[in-house]
Design a protein around this motif. Structure first.
Motif, PDB file in Angstrom:
ATOM      1  N   UNK A 279      13.822   1.883 -16.570  1.00 54.71           N
ATOM      2  CA  UNK A 279      12.794   0.936 -17.486  1.00 54.71           C
ATOM      3  C   UNK A 279      11.467   0.896 -16.932  1.00 54.71           C
ATOM      4  N   UNK A 280      11.244   1.545 -15.459  1.00 56.65           N
ATOM      5  CA  UNK A 280      10.069   1.468 -14.927  1.00 56.65           C
ATOM      6  C   UNK A 280       9.715   2.770 -14.223  1.00 56.65           C
ATOM      7  N   UNK A 281       9.895   3.927 -15.212  1.00 52.64           N
ATOM      8  CA  UNK A 281       9.622   5.278 -14.573  1.00 52.64           C
ATOM      9  C   UNK A 281       8.646   5.595 -13.604  1.00 52.64           C
ATOM     10  N   UNK A 282       8.814   6.345 -12.425  1.00 53.73           N
ATOM     11  CA  UNK A 282       7.639   6.397 -11.677  1.00 53.73           C
ATOM     12  C   UNK A 282       7.322   5.132 -10.622  1.00 53.73           C
ATOM     13  N   UNK A 283       8.041   4.301 -10.898  1.00 57.26           N
ATOM     14  CA  UNK A 283       7.723   3.303  -9.858  1.00 57.26           C
ATOM     15  C   UNK A 283       8.846   2.718  -8.950  1.00 57.26           C
TER      16      UNK A 283
ATOM     17  N   UNK B  79       6.454  -5.641 -10.022  1.00 58.19           N
ATOM     18  CA  UNK B  79       5.376  -4.680 -10.471  1.00 58.19           C
ATOM     19  C   UNK B  79       4.076  -5.100 -10.336  1.00 58.19           C
ATOM     20  N   UNK B  80       3.668  -6.477 -10.730  1.00 58.15           N
ATOM     21  CA  UNK B  80       2.552  -7.034 -10.626  1.00 58.15           C
ATOM     22  C   UNK B  80       2.040  -7.014  -9.112  1.00 58.15           C
TER      23      UNK B  80
ATOM     24  N   UNK C 188       4.986  -9.518   0.193  1.00 62.64           N
ATOM     25  CA  UNK C 188       4.491  -8.284   0.004  1.00 62.64           C
ATOM     26  C   UNK C 188       2.964  -8.163   0.386  1.00 62.64           C
ATOM     27  N   UNK C 189       2.203  -9.437  -0.100  1.00 62.53           N
ATOM     28  CA  UNK C 189       0.873  -9.441   0.329  1.00 62.53           C
ATOM     29  C   UNK C 189       0.621  -9.368   1.775  1.00 62.53           C
ATOM     30  N   UNK C 190       1.338 -10.150   2.817  1.00 59.51           N
ATOM     31  CA  UNK C 190       1.238 -10.300   4.124  1.00 59.51           C
ATOM     32  C   UNK C 190       1.384  -8.818   4.644  1.00 59.51           C
ATOM     33  N   UNK C 191       2.510  -8.069   4.406  1.00 61.79           N
ATOM     34  CA  UNK C 191       3.045  -6.626   4.946  1.00 61.79           C
ATOM     35  C   UNK C 191       1.894  -5.867   4.446  1.00 61.79           C
TER      36      UNK C 191
ATOM     37  N   UNK D 132       3.122  -5.259  -6.662  1.00 66.92           N
ATOM     38  CA  UNK D 132       2.941  -3.881  -6.259  1.00 66.92           C
ATOM     39  C   UNK D 132       1.573  -3.256  -6.692  1.00 66.92           C
ATOM     40  N   UNK D 133       1.103  -3.421  -7.805  1.00 63.01           N
ATOM     41  CA  UNK D 133      -0.144  -3.178  -8.150  1.00 63.01           C
ATOM     42  C   UNK D 133      -1.245  -3.496  -7.415  1.00 63.01           C
ATOM     43  N   UNK D 134      -1.227  -4.960  -7.293  1.00 69.28           N
ATOM     44  CA  UNK D 134      -2.132  -5.849  -6.491  1.00 69.28           C
ATOM     45  C   UNK D 134      -2.195  -5.385  -4.935  1.00 69.28           C
ATOM     46  N   UNK D 135      -0.757  -4.738  -4.525  1.00 69.05           N
ATOM     47  CA  UNK D 135      -0.826  -4.361  -2.920  1.00 69.05           C
ATOM     48  C   UNK D 135      -1.034  -2.944  -2.646  1.00 69.05           C
ATOM     49  N   UNK D 136      -1.008  -2.261  -3.889  1.00 68.97           N
ATOM     50  CA  UNK D 136      -1.440  -0.821  -3.576  1.00 68.97           C
ATOM     51  C   UNK D 136      -0.034  -0.123  -2.996  1.00 68.97           C
ATOM     52  N   UNK D 137       1.227  -0.574  -3.771  1.00 64.56           N
ATOM     53  CA  UNK D 137       2.239   0.028  -3.429  1.00 64.56           C
ATOM     54  C   UNK D 137       2.826   0.878  -4.716  1.00 64.56           C
ATOM     55  N   UNK D 138       2.693   2.044  -4.781  1.00 65.17           N
ATOM     56  CA  UNK D 138       3.000   3.034  -5.833  1.00 65.17           C
ATOM     57  C   UNK D 138       4.537   2.989  -6.302  1.00 65.17           C
ATOM     58  N   UNK D 139       5.236   3.113  -5.196  1.00 62.45           N
ATOM     59  CA  UNK D 139       6.818   3.323  -5.213  1.00 62.45           C
ATOM     60  C   UNK D 139       7.507   2.655  -4.488  1.00 62.45           C
ATOM     61  N   UNK D 140       8.601   1.857  -5.091  1.00 63.33           N
ATOM     62  CA  UNK D 140       9.617   1.131  -4.109  1.00 63.33           C
ATOM     63  C   UNK D 140      11.025   1.607  -4.047  1.00 63.33           C
TER      64      UNK D 140
END
Ligand code: ZN
Length: 317
Positions: free
Chosen positions: A82-86, A36-37, A283-286, A39-47
């Motif tokens: 446990x991570x609703x919405x993500x 999740x960290x 995730x950073x590269x993509x 995702x937050x750093x890379x602008x990914x809201x939902x996986x």
């Protein structure tokens, strides 16, 4: 770009971790920490997560395959909560038994809220047929069931059996993702298309990773040859028609503009979706590549978010 959605991201059960570093294994079993960290750093809201491969598909004992798929889907649904919405999830399916696969699909979608199926290529079994490809007639009820549920089927790569492929001898570096995965997966997808699956199930939607496992590159040539000389091929339409009507592709592990532009040209921008293939890929590269890829703002929004939102009926943050 903020608010991105990714659709080919993986987790593992302890027994499906497979080869790899302890770091990879840790990331495969992490749902809510570093994942999740990043995702937050890379602008990914939902996986949308799926069990890693080959996992269920490599289980030759059908009862074990059924049990593994159930446990994977139960764990995934619990962690998603446990991570609703993500996080969302794809069901793993025991394709060794088409009836059991239908039951697990209906349970996973209907009771667990999973968003479709992610299957790791052919399924192994004992007996005269060791490779079960899903163009076989016994899978037609499965395809009817998934079409009726209106959820996508993600055909994910796996290695072929190299014993039957002498062109891999002494060249082990060409196994796995460098070359063999796309070879195997493209063949499976082409068997489904050429076998007439989408003529009988025209609303079925299949997703291929890695910008289409090289099919977009050879689409014109394959159609040109098959239209002149179909050699008894059951399919009633061109491969181009199926690719533009029944197939979507994701950018998983293919962080390069030319194949992205090719997929858009050959299939239409509405059939291309962003993905990483985390934790096998960075995730950073993509994300860095996608955020700077040569795309109009409208196309970046469609590929990065809204195509997946509409295909999977998402309501991400
Ligand atoms: Zn993958």
């Amino acid at each position: 770009m903020d608010g991105k959605v990714t659709i080919e991201e993986h987790f593992a059960l302890p027994e499906t971790l497979g080869p790899g570093s302890s770091e990879l294994h840790r990331r495969l079993q992490d749902f809510h920490g570093e994942r999740i960290e990043l995702m937050d750093r890379c602008g990914v809201a939902f996986a949308i997560l799926s069990l890693n491969g080959p996992a269920v598909q490599a289980e030759t004992q059908t009862a074990e395959a059924i049990d593994m798929a159930r446990r994977a889907n139960d764990l995934l649904a619990e962690e998603i909560g446990k991570s609703p919405g993500r996080l969302g999830g794809f069901a793993a399916l025991p394709m060794q038994d088409p009836e059991a696969a239908i039951c697990e699909l209906e349970r996973a979608v209907g009771e667990l809220g999973l968003l479709g199926a992610n299957v790791n290529g052919f399924s192994e079994t004992v007996g005269p047929t060791t490779h079960l490809y899903y163009d076989r007639p016994e899978y037609r009820p499965f395809w009817a069931a998934i079409e009726k549920l209106e959820v996508p089927f993600y055909l994910h790569p796996r290695n072929p059996f190299f014993d039957d492929m002498p062109f891999f001898d002494e060249h082990p570096w060409l196994t796995y993702a460098s070359w063999a995965y796309a070879l195997e997966t493209a063949m499976h997808a082409l068997r489904l298309m050429c076998g007439g699956l989408f003529d009988d199930h025209p609303r079925l939607q299949m997703v291929l990773g890695h910008l289409g496992e090289r099919i977009p590159f050879d689409l014109w040539r394959a159609d040109n040859v098959l239209q002149k000389n179909p050699r008894g091929m059951p399919a009633k339409k061109t491969l181009r028609t199926y690719m533009q009507t029944n197939v979507h592709v994701s950018t998983s592990g293919q962080f390069h503009d030319p194949p992205l532009h090719l997929a858009i040209r050959e299939m239409g921008v509405e059939r291309v979706m962003f993905s990483i293939d985390y934790p096998y890929e960075s995730m950073e590269q993509g994300s860095t590549w996608f955020d700077q890829a040569e795309l109009s703002d409208a196309d970046r929004l469609a590929i990065g978010r809204t195509n997946a939102v509409s295909l999977f009926g998402l309501e991400p943050s």
